[in-house]
Design a protein around this motif. Structure first.
Motif, PDB file in Angstrom:
ATOM      1  N   GLU A 232      42.264  35.500  45.633  1.00 21.69           N
ATOM      2  CA  GLU A 232      41.790  36.885  45.610  1.00 21.69           C
ATOM      3  C   GLU A 232      40.761  37.111  44.508  1.00 21.69           C
ATOM      4  O   GLU A 232      39.820  37.880  44.682  1.00 21.69           O
ATOM      5  CB  GLU A 232      42.963  37.852  45.460  1.00 21.69           C
ATOM      6  CG  GLU A 232      43.804  37.937  46.713  1.00 21.69           C
ATOM      7  CD  GLU A 232      45.010  38.837  46.561  1.00 21.69           C
ATOM      8  OE1 GLU A 232      45.518  39.007  45.420  1.00 21.69           O
ATOM      9  OE2 GLU A 232      45.469  39.368  47.588  1.00 21.69           O
ATOM     10  N   ALA A 233      40.918  36.431  43.386  1.00 25.83           N
ATOM     11  CA  ALA A 233      40.009  36.604  42.253  1.00 25.83           C
ATOM     12  C   ALA A 233      38.751  35.745  42.368  1.00 25.83           C
ATOM     13  O   ALA A 233      37.780  35.973  41.654  1.00 25.83           O
ATOM     14  CB  ALA A 233      40.741  36.269  40.950  1.00 25.83           C
ATOM     15  N   ALA A 234      38.765  34.780  43.278  1.00 25.66           N
ATOM     16  CA  ALA A 234      37.665  33.813  43.364  1.00 25.66           C
ATOM     17  C   ALA A 234      36.481  34.360  44.136  1.00 25.66           C
ATOM     18  O   ALA A 234      36.614  35.250  44.976  1.00 25.66           O
ATOM     19  CB  ALA A 234      38.171  32.535  44.061  1.00 25.66           C
ATOM     20  N   ASP A 235      35.316  33.781  43.842  1.00 28.42           N
ATOM     21  CA  ASP A 235      34.158  34.072  44.677  1.00 28.42           C
ATOM     22  C   ASP A 235      34.312  33.301  45.990  1.00 28.42           C
ATOM     23  O   ASP A 235      35.224  32.492  46.143  1.00 28.42           O
ATOM     24  CB  ASP A 235      32.850  33.730  43.963  1.00 28.42           C
ATOM     25  CG  ASP A 235      32.715  32.262  43.583  1.00 28.42           C
ATOM     26  OD1 ASP A 235      33.335  31.397  44.226  1.00 28.42           O
ATOM     27  OD2 ASP A 235      31.978  31.970  42.626  1.00 28.42           O
ATOM     28  N   ILE A 236      33.430  33.537  46.931  1.00 31.69           N
ATOM     29  CA  ILE A 236      33.545  32.929  48.261  1.00 31.69           C
ATOM     30  C   ILE A 236      33.606  31.405  48.185  1.00 31.69           C
ATOM     31  O   ILE A 236      34.443  30.769  48.835  1.00 31.69           O
ATOM     32  CB  ILE A 236      32.367  33.368  49.158  1.00 31.69           C
ATOM     33  CG1 ILE A 236      32.447  34.855  49.453  1.00 31.69           C
ATOM     34  CG2 ILE A 236      32.312  32.573  50.452  1.00 31.69           C
ATOM     35  CD1 ILE A 236      33.634  35.266  50.284  1.00 31.69           C
ATOM     36  N   ARG A 237      32.737  30.809  47.398  1.00 29.57           N
ATOM     37  CA  ARG A 237      32.682  29.349  47.300  1.00 29.57           C
ATOM     38  C   ARG A 237      34.002  28.772  46.797  1.00 29.57           C
ATOM     39  O   ARG A 237      34.567  27.851  47.372  1.00 29.57           O
ATOM     40  CB  ARG A 237      31.529  28.934  46.384  1.00 29.57           C
ATOM     41  CG  ARG A 237      31.369  27.437  46.241  1.00 29.57           C
ATOM     42  CD  ARG A 237      30.130  27.102  45.379  1.00 29.57           C
ATOM     43  NE  ARG A 237      30.239  25.790  44.829  1.00 29.57           N
ATOM     44  CZ  ARG A 237      30.771  25.500  43.644  1.00 29.57           C
ATOM     45  NH1 ARG A 237      31.209  26.453  42.855  1.00 29.57           N
ATOM     46  NH2 ARG A 237      30.842  24.255  43.224  1.00 29.57           N
ATOM     47  N   ASN A 238      34.511  29.338  45.710  1.00 26.50           N
ATOM     48  CA  ASN A 238      35.775  28.849  45.146  1.00 26.50           C
ATOM     49  C   ASN A 238      36.955  29.138  46.061  1.00 26.50           C
ATOM     50  O   ASN A 238      37.878  28.332  46.159  1.00 26.50           O
ATOM     51  CB  ASN A 238      36.010  29.433  43.758  1.00 26.50           C
ATOM     52  CG  ASN A 238      35.083  28.822  42.724  1.00 26.50           C
ATOM     53  OD1 ASN A 238      34.689  27.672  42.853  1.00 26.50           O
ATOM     54  ND2 ASN A 238      34.719  29.591  41.718  1.00 26.50           N
ATOM     55  N   ARG A 239      36.921  30.276  46.746  1.00 27.19           N
ATOM     56  CA  ARG A 239      37.993  30.601  47.696  1.00 27.19           C
ATOM     57  C   ARG A 239      38.029  29.554  48.811  1.00 27.19           C
ATOM     58  O   ARG A 239      39.094  29.082  49.198  1.00 27.19           O
ATOM     59  CB  ARG A 239      37.780  31.983  48.288  1.00 27.19           C
ATOM     60  CG  ARG A 239      38.876  32.398  49.249  1.00 27.19           C
ATOM     61  CD  ARG A 239      38.676  33.802  49.762  1.00 27.19           C
ATOM     62  NE  ARG A 239      38.717  34.722  48.637  1.00 27.19           N
ATOM     63  CZ  ARG A 239      37.977  35.822  48.548  1.00 27.19           C
ATOM     64  NH1 ARG A 239      37.141  36.147  49.505  1.00 27.19           N
ATOM     65  NH2 ARG A 239      38.073  36.608  47.508  1.00 27.19           N
ATOM     66  N   ARG A 240      36.864  29.175  49.285  1.00 30.70           N
ATOM     67  CA  ARG A 240      36.811  28.166  50.344  1.00 30.70           C
ATOM     68  C   ARG A 240      37.300  26.808  49.835  1.00 30.70           C
ATOM     69  O   ARG A 240      37.973  26.074  50.558  1.00 30.70           O
ATOM     70  CB  ARG A 240      35.393  28.062  50.902  1.00 30.70           C
ATOM     71  CG  ARG A 240      35.040  29.248  51.762  1.00 30.70           C
ATOM     72  CD  ARG A 240      33.645  29.153  52.312  1.00 30.70           C
ATOM     73  NE  ARG A 240      33.438  30.235  53.271  1.00 30.70           N
ATOM     74  CZ  ARG A 240      32.286  30.499  53.830  1.00 30.70           C
ATOM     75  NH1 ARG A 240      31.210  29.767  53.539  1.00 30.70           N
ATOM     76  NH2 ARG A 240      32.173  31.489  54.681  1.00 30.70           N
ATOM     77  N   GLU A 241      36.992  26.473  48.591  1.00 24.76           N
ATOM     78  CA  GLU A 241      37.475  25.213  48.013  1.00 24.76           C
ATOM     79  C   GLU A 241      38.995  25.213  47.885  1.00 24.76           C
ATOM     80  O   GLU A 241      39.656  24.211  48.187  1.00 24.76           O
ATOM     81  CB  GLU A 241      36.817  24.969  46.653  1.00 24.76           C
ATOM     82  CG  GLU A 241      35.353  24.611  46.742  1.00 24.76           C
ATOM     83  CD  GLU A 241      34.670  24.526  45.383  1.00 24.76           C
ATOM     84  OE1 GLU A 241      35.326  24.779  44.348  1.00 24.76           O
ATOM     85  OE2 GLU A 241      33.469  24.215  45.371  1.00 24.76           O
ATOM     86  N   LEU A 242      39.540  26.328  47.431  1.00 29.24           N
ATOM     87  CA  LEU A 242      40.996  26.442  47.319  1.00 29.24           C
ATOM     88  C   LEU A 242      41.648  26.331  48.696  1.00 29.24           C
ATOM     89  O   LEU A 242      42.655  25.645  48.867  1.00 29.24           O
ATOM     90  CB  LEU A 242      41.382  27.770  46.660  1.00 29.24           C
ATOM     91  CG  LEU A 242      41.072  27.909  45.176  1.00 29.24           C
ATOM     92  CD1 LEU A 242      41.205  29.368  44.736  1.00 29.24           C
ATOM     93  CD2 LEU A 242      41.983  27.016  44.351  1.00 29.24           C
ATOM     94  N   ALA A 243      41.049  26.992  49.673  1.00 26.01           N
ATOM     95  CA  ALA A 243      41.581  26.946  51.036  1.00 26.01           C
ATOM     96  C   ALA A 243      41.497  25.532  51.593  1.00 26.01           C
ATOM     97  O   ALA A 243      42.435  25.059  52.244  1.00 26.01           O
ATOM     98  CB  ALA A 243      40.818  27.926  51.930  1.00 26.01           C
ATOM     99  N   HIS A 244      40.400  24.844  51.334  1.00 21.34           N
ATOM    100  CA  HIS A 244      40.225  23.475  51.816  1.00 21.34           C
ATOM    101  C   HIS A 244      41.330  22.559  51.279  1.00 21.34           C
ATOM    102  O   HIS A 244      41.923  21.774  52.031  1.00 21.34           O
ATOM    103  CB  HIS A 244      38.852  22.940  51.413  1.00 21.34           C
ATOM    104  CG  HIS A 244      38.629  21.523  51.805  1.00 21.34           C
ATOM    105  ND1 HIS A 244      38.337  21.158  53.097  1.00 21.34           N
ATOM    106  CD2 HIS A 244      38.679  20.381  51.082  1.00 21.34           C
ATOM    107  CE1 HIS A 244      38.208  19.841  53.152  1.00 21.34           C
ATOM    108  NE2 HIS A 244      38.410  19.342  51.939  1.00 21.34           N
ATOM    109  N   ALA A 245      41.606  22.659  49.999  1.00 20.73           N
ATOM    110  CA  ALA A 245      42.665  21.842  49.393  1.00 20.73           C
ATOM    111  C   ALA A 245      44.026  22.172  50.015  1.00 20.73           C
ATOM    112  O   ALA A 245      44.841  21.279  50.260  1.00 20.73           O
ATOM    113  CB  ALA A 245      42.699  22.054  47.886  1.00 20.73           C
ATOM    114  N   LEU A 246      44.242  23.441  50.290  1.00 20.61           N
ATOM    115  CA  LEU A 246      45.513  23.856  50.875  1.00 20.61           C
ATOM    116  C   LEU A 246      45.668  23.340  52.302  1.00 20.61           C
ATOM    117  O   LEU A 246      46.769  22.951  52.701  1.00 20.61           O
ATOM    118  CB  LEU A 246      45.638  25.379  50.841  1.00 20.61           C
ATOM    119  CG  LEU A 246      46.922  25.956  51.410  1.00 20.61           C
ATOM    120  CD1 LEU A 246      48.150  25.387  50.696  1.00 20.61           C
ATOM    121  CD2 LEU A 246      46.894  27.469  51.317  1.00 20.61           C
TER     122      LEU A 246
END
Length: 95
Positions: A34-48
């Protein structure tokens, strides 16, 4: 559990360790997303996506994949949160 059992070749100790790692990885993940920008959110989602698939949490993986692709509405991260909570509850019930 069938998928995880195959992934760990029936090693219950390894399966338990992998599940605990998943729990650790996902603690606070939604807040970070929720706190991340789009790029970091996508990276977190990718790892998950990868770790969720590895333990057989396919609904979590599918939801995270939608977030990774940017195919989400405003409630998708909250939906992901509830799916992660379900997995945490399941893991806790195994102890």
């Amino acid at each position: 559990m069938e998928h995880l059992t195959r992934q760990t070749l029936g090693d219950k100790a390894l399966a338990t360790e992998v599940l605990k790692l998943f729990q650790t990885q996902t603690l606070g993940l939604v807040d970070r997303m929720e706190a991340a920008d789009i790029r970091n959110r996508r990276e977190l989602a990718h790892a998950l996506v990868g770790s969720a698939r590895g333990i057989g949490a396919f609904r979590v993986a599918e939801c995270a994949a939608r977030i990774e692709k940017g195919e989400t509405g405003p409630g998708e991260i909250m939906h992901l949160s509830s799916l992660i909570d379900e997995v945490h509850e399941f893991i806790s019930s195994l102890s």
